[in-house]
Design an enzyme around this catalytic site. Structure first.
Site, PDB file in Angstrom:
ATOM      1  N   LYS A  33     -11.657   1.673  -4.378  1.00  0.00           N
ATOM      2  CA  LYS A  33     -12.945   1.782  -3.660  1.00  0.00           C
ATOM      3  C   LYS A  33     -13.486   3.204  -3.793  1.00  0.00           C
ATOM      4  CE  LYS A  33     -12.948   2.620   0.961  1.00  0.00           C
ATOM      5  NZ  LYS A  33     -13.735   3.770   1.419  1.00  0.00           N
ATOM      6  N   ASN A  34     -12.632   4.195  -3.590  1.00  0.00           N
ATOM      7  CA  ASN A  34     -13.115   5.580  -3.524  1.00  0.00           C
ATOM      8  C   ASN A  34     -13.384   6.204  -4.885  1.00  0.00           C
ATOM      9  OD1 ASN A  34     -13.121   5.359  -0.794  1.00  0.00           O
ATOM     10  ND2 ASN A  34     -11.280   6.568  -0.448  1.00  0.00           N
ATOM     11  N   ARG A  53     -21.363   6.040   4.642  1.00  0.00           N
ATOM     12  CA  ARG A  53     -21.640   7.474   4.532  1.00  0.00           C
ATOM     13  C   ARG A  53     -21.683   7.949   3.094  1.00  0.00           C
ATOM     14  NH1 ARG A  53     -19.023  10.724   4.946  1.00  0.00           N
ATOM     15  NH2 ARG A  53     -20.200  12.289   6.046  1.00  0.00           N
ATOM     16  N   CYS A  88     -18.794   9.057  12.043  1.00  0.00           N
ATOM     17  CA  CYS A  88     -18.204   7.718  12.079  1.00  0.00           C
ATOM     18  C   CYS A  88     -17.011   7.805  13.025  1.00  0.00           C
ATOM     19  CB  CYS A  88     -17.785   7.290  10.676  1.00  0.00           C
ATOM     20  SG  CYS A  88     -16.387   8.206  10.083  1.00  0.00           S
ATOM     21  N   ARG A 133     -17.996  14.395  10.263  1.00  0.00           N
ATOM     22  CA  ARG A 133     -18.151  14.288   8.797  1.00  0.00           C
ATOM     23  C   ARG A 133     -19.479  14.879   8.316  1.00  0.00           C
ATOM     24  NH1 ARG A 133     -15.660   8.732   6.897  1.00  0.00           N
ATOM     25  NH2 ARG A 133     -15.492   9.895   4.952  1.00  0.00           N
ATOM     26  N   PRO A 134     -19.691  16.152   8.585  1.00  0.00           N
ATOM     27  CA  PRO A 134     -20.922  16.806   8.100  1.00  0.00           C
ATOM     28  C   PRO A 134     -20.960  16.867   6.567  1.00  0.00           C
ATOM     29  CG  PRO A 134     -19.379  18.418   8.966  1.00  0.00           C
ATOM     30  CD  PRO A 134     -18.780  17.076   9.246  1.00  0.00           C
ATOM     31  N   VAL A 135     -22.109  17.256   6.045  1.00  0.00           N
ATOM     32  CA  VAL A 135     -22.257  17.345   4.577  1.00  0.00           C
ATOM     33  C   VAL A 135     -22.722  18.744   4.158  1.00  0.00           C
ATOM     34  CG1 VAL A 135     -22.625  14.880   4.192  1.00  0.00           C
ATOM     35  CG2 VAL A 135     -24.586  16.349   4.774  1.00  0.00           C
ATOM     36  N   ASP A 136     -22.356  19.743   4.962  1.00  0.00           N
ATOM     37  CA  ASP A 136     -22.830  21.110   4.674  1.00  0.00           C
ATOM     38  C   ASP A 136     -22.380  21.613   3.297  1.00  0.00           C
ATOM     39  OD1 ASP A 136     -20.323  20.960   6.377  1.00  0.00           O
ATOM     40  OD2 ASP A 136     -20.135  22.968   5.546  1.00  0.00           O
ATOM     41  N   ASP A 150      -5.630   9.066   4.051  1.00  0.00           N
ATOM     42  CA  ASP A 150      -5.943   7.622   4.046  1.00  0.00           C
ATOM     43  C   ASP A 150      -4.690   6.767   4.157  1.00  0.00           C
ATOM     44  OD1 ASP A 150      -8.779   7.819   1.765  1.00  0.00           O
ATOM     45  OD2 ASP A 150      -8.519   8.330   3.866  1.00  0.00           O
ATOM     46  N   ILE A 178      -6.911  16.596   8.256  1.00  0.00           N
ATOM     47  CA  ILE A 178      -8.184  16.457   7.541  1.00  0.00           C
ATOM     48  C   ILE A 178      -9.327  16.033   8.457  1.00  0.00           C
ATOM     49  CG2 ILE A 178      -9.363  15.314   5.606  1.00  0.00           C
ATOM     50  CD1 ILE A 178      -7.058  17.038   4.628  1.00  0.00           C
ATOM     51  N   ARG A 199     -14.115  -3.585   4.183  1.00  0.00           N
ATOM     52  CA  ARG A 199     -14.768  -2.479   3.465  1.00  0.00           C
ATOM     53  C   ARG A 199     -13.875  -1.984   2.332  1.00  0.00           C
ATOM     54  NH1 ARG A 199     -17.643   2.016   7.035  1.00  0.00           N
ATOM     55  NH2 ARG A 199     -18.233   2.496   4.893  1.00  0.00           N
TER      56      ARG A 199
HETATM   57  C1  EPZ Z   1     -13.425  10.910   1.035  1.00  0.00           C
HETATM   58  O1  EPZ Z   1     -14.263  11.144   2.153  1.00  0.00           O
HETATM   59  C2  EPZ Z   1     -12.951   9.472   1.147  1.00  0.00           C
HETATM   60  N1  EPZ Z   1     -14.105   8.559   1.090  1.00  0.00           N
HETATM   61  C3  EPZ Z   1     -12.194   9.284   2.461  1.00  0.00           C
HETATM   62  O2  EPZ Z   1     -11.678   7.942   2.472  1.00  0.00           O
HETATM   63  C4  EPZ Z   1     -11.009  10.250   2.489  1.00  0.00           C
HETATM   64  O3  EPZ Z   1     -10.354  10.136   3.730  1.00  0.00           O
HETATM   65  C5  EPZ Z   1     -11.525  11.689   2.294  1.00  0.00           C
HETATM   66  O4  EPZ Z   1     -12.272  11.781   1.068  1.00  0.00           O
HETATM   67  C6  EPZ Z   1     -10.382  12.702   2.226  1.00  0.00           C
HETATM   68  O5  EPZ Z   1      -9.506  12.368   1.198  1.00  0.00           O
HETATM   69  C7  EPZ Z   1     -14.625   8.251  -0.110  1.00  0.00           C
HETATM   70  O6  EPZ Z   1     -14.199   8.736  -1.143  1.00  0.00           O
HETATM   71  C8  EPZ Z   1     -15.783   7.286  -0.109  1.00  0.00           C
HETATM   72  P1  EPZ Z   1     -14.100  15.151   2.457  1.00  0.00           P
HETATM   73  P2  EPZ Z   1     -15.168  12.513   2.213  1.00  0.00           P
HETATM   74  O7  EPZ Z   1     -15.454  15.577   2.034  1.00  0.00           O
HETATM   75  O8  EPZ Z   1     -15.712  12.773   0.876  1.00  0.00           O
HETATM   76  C9  EPZ Z   1     -15.117  17.705   6.310  1.00  0.00           C
HETATM   77  C10 EPZ Z   1     -11.175   5.831   3.375  1.00  0.00           C
HETATM   78  O9  EPZ Z   1     -10.467   5.485   4.332  1.00  0.00           O
HETATM   79  N2  EPZ Z   1     -16.345  18.043   5.571  1.00  0.00           N
HETATM   80  O10 EPZ Z   1     -12.918  15.594   1.647  1.00  0.00           O
HETATM   81  O11 EPZ Z   1     -16.096  12.383   3.347  1.00  0.00           O
HETATM   82  C11 EPZ Z   1     -15.102  16.248   6.746  1.00  0.00           C
HETATM   83  O12 EPZ Z   1     -15.752  16.115   7.995  1.00  0.00           O
HETATM   84  C12 EPZ Z   1     -12.112   7.028   3.507  1.00  0.00           C
HETATM   85  O13 EPZ Z   1     -11.174   5.263   2.244  1.00  0.00           O
HETATM   86  C13 EPZ Z   1     -17.174  19.058   6.050  1.00  0.00           C
HETATM   87  O14 EPZ Z   1     -16.895  19.664   7.091  1.00  0.00           O
HETATM   88  O15 EPZ Z   1     -14.028  13.562   2.561  1.00  0.00           O
HETATM   89  C14 EPZ Z   1     -13.635  15.948   6.844  1.00  0.00           C
HETATM   90  O16 EPZ Z   1     -13.155  16.392   8.118  1.00  0.00           O
HETATM   91  C15 EPZ Z   1     -12.095   7.632   4.897  1.00  0.00           C
HETATM   92  N3  EPZ Z   1     -18.294  19.360   5.348  1.00  0.00           N
HETATM   93  C16 EPZ Z   1     -13.010  16.811   5.738  1.00  0.00           C
HETATM   94  O17 EPZ Z   1     -13.983  17.819   5.447  1.00  0.00           O
HETATM   95  C17 EPZ Z   1     -18.640  18.721   4.193  1.00  0.00           C
HETATM   96  O18 EPZ Z   1     -19.683  19.056   3.583  1.00  0.00           O
HETATM   97  C18 EPZ Z   1     -12.702  16.047   4.464  1.00  0.00           C
HETATM   98  O19 EPZ Z   1     -13.920  15.561   3.999  1.00  0.00           O
HETATM   99  C19 EPZ Z   1     -17.793  17.684   3.720  1.00  0.00           C
HETATM  100  C20 EPZ Z   1     -16.658  17.364   4.420  1.00  0.00           C
END
Ligand code: EPZ
Length: 420
Positions: free
Chosen positions: A22-23, A94, A118, A123-126, A306, A328, A398
């Site tokens: 999926k990811n 997201r 969620c 889960r910000p996107v900064d 995960d 995380i 999902r």
């Molecule tokens: C991906 O999410 C995966 N989703 C998640 O899988 C997985 O848990 C995660 O990576 C970590 O491995 C998909 O690939 C679709 P991150 P993502 O950006 O990209 C913070 C599942 O169960 N952060 O590495 O959102 C964020 O809030 C899902 O399959 C910021 O602060 O993960 C989190 O606490 C759940 N600012 C941490 O970093 C940002 O701009 C990790 O986020 C981006 C993220």
């Protein structure tokens, strides 16, 4: 809404095949926006999030659909792109925010609903925004939408504050058509990021350092169509390995990407399971009682967040006392109170769960709160004495393709029912 009804206590046997990841599929399918021409994907899992992704692509003017009845082939082609991703879609997934980079790269404009938080965190996107600004994009926030625009994207040096998976994917997708070279430092090394990079290379992108934390991208004029098969899902594979372990079974997990699951295999071995890498997958024999252990989630190649809920479910029945630390996400223990209702002995303090193994769990009606929490409740139900009803399994749908059919084929007593 559907629920899963499980009568536990049956050791899993036989074999289960893993679907596509999926990811990996989500960012790779969304990258179709970048490509001039049709792309033929194979091994795409039939999941809710994939149907949502195809729907989003069609709204953005990139045709995308499963091609072969109930098979796993998808054809996508960006025909007449438009820049707006609507809120009612983005709020359900997201990962839709990943269209920002490709839309800016192709159209110079993007309007994407800001993804809310969620169940597992804000889960910000900064990191996505900061990186895209370094490439020359400018952003406004307009009534819950991120509105981005750029004359053209130009290569830059980007240093992530931490190895964000989505942030790395956003910047990879934006930089492949940017003018000049982009260097991504402190990039995520998750296999799904590498699968995306490999896909982009097959389409003609120039990317070096795949699998490392420094990615170098030389922008090209255009990407061409291709055929590509999505990597197997290592988290689904890990979930089935734990299903065998928690039921004291013997199971072959076919197409399991063992080389991308070393941290999970090592932990299962440490807890007393025996695993064996074979050509066709990974065989696990968990007939002896399991021992508690210490688990700390961390970015790849560390123990995957995960798989945290799943290994925690296993720990509830292990001998002794273990700990599970989530580093995380800030709120990824929603499965703990539900496991407690089944008799598990788990004490939470901050980001750490202390788990004292119990002799047995007892089936109960429980509720899935998010994808992996739902998986951990199914695992607990497979081991518990009596009947477990897991409600709100749309969360599971999902990320797991036909989970009950796969478990049933390995000897579990599980079926799907309407939850009136
Ligand atoms: C991906 O999410 C995966 N989703 C998640 O899988 C997985 O848990 C995660 O990576 C970590 O491995 C998909 O690939 C679709 P991150 P993502 O950006 O990209 C913070 C599942 O169960 N952060 O590495 O959102 C964020 O809030 C899902 O399959 C910021 O602060 O993960 C989190 O606490 C759940 N600012 C941490 O970093 C940002 O701009 C990790 O986020 C981006 C993220």
């Amino acid at each position: 809404m559907d629920k899963l009804i499980i009568h536990g206590g049956r050791p899993l046997n036989g074999s289960i095949a893993v679907s596509g990841s999926k990811n990996a599929a989500l960012p790779i399918l969304l990258s179709s926006i970048l490509v001039d021409g049709p792309v033929h994907y194979a091994n795409v899992p039939r999941l809710r999030d994939i149907h949502t992704t195809n729907k989003l692509l069609n709204i953005l003017g990139c045709e995308a659909a499963f091609t072969d009845g109930d098979g796993n082939g998808v054809r996508a082609e960006a025909l007449s792109l438009v820049p707006e991703a609507p809120y009612d879609l983005v709020k359900t997934m997201r990962a839709s925010v990943l269209v920002l980079g490709p839309l800016l790269a192709r159209l110079g404009r993007a309007k994407v609903a800001l993804p809310g938080g969620c169940a597992i965190g804000a889960r910000p996107v900064d990191q996505h925004i900061k990186g895209l600004e370094k490439l020359g994009a400018r952003f406004d926030l307009d009534s819950g939408y991120i509105v981005g625009y750029c004359e053209e994207l130009r290569g830059a040096e980007i240093n992530f504050d931490f190895p964000t998976v989505g942030g790395t994917e956003s910047l990879l997708m934006a930089s492949v058509l940017a003018r000049g070279q982009t260097v991504l430092r402190g990039a995520a090394r998750e296999p799904e990021v590498s699968d995306l990079a490999n896909f982009l290379k097959v389409c003609g992108a120039k990317i070096e350092g795949i699998g490392t934390s420094t990615l170098r991208v030389e922008g090209v004029e255009a990407l061409h169509g291709c055929a590509y098969s999505i990597m197997p899902d290592r988290i689904e594979a890990g979930t089935f390995l734990v299903a065998a372990a928690i039921t004291g079974g013997k199971l072959l997990v076919r197409d399991c990407p063992a080389d991308k699951l070393d941290s999970v295999l090592a932990k299962l071995e440490e807890m007393g399971a025996v695993t064996e890498k074979r050509d066709e997958g990974v065989f696990i024999n968990a007939s002896s009682p399991l021992l508690a252990a210490q688990v700390v989630t961390s970015p790849y190649p560390g123990f995957p967040t995960d798989m945290q809920a799943q290994i925690l479910a296993l720990m509830t029945l292990a001998q002794g006392s273990g700990t599970v630390e989530e580093t995380i996400f800030e709120n990824r223990f929603m499965h703990v109170p539900e496991l407690g209702r089944m008799g598990a002995d788990i004490r939470l303090s901050g980001s750490r769960a202390v788990v004292r193994g119990v002799k047995q769990l007892t089936g109960a009606p429980v509720m899935a709160s998010d994808l992996r929490a739902g998986a951990s409740l199914v695992l607990a139900g497979l081991a518990a004495q009596g009947e477990t009803q897991v409600q709100r399994i749309y969360h599971l749908d999902r990320g797991y393709e036909q989970i009950e059919k796969k478990l049933l084929s390995a000897g579990a007593d599980i079926f799907r029912a309407k939850d009136n």
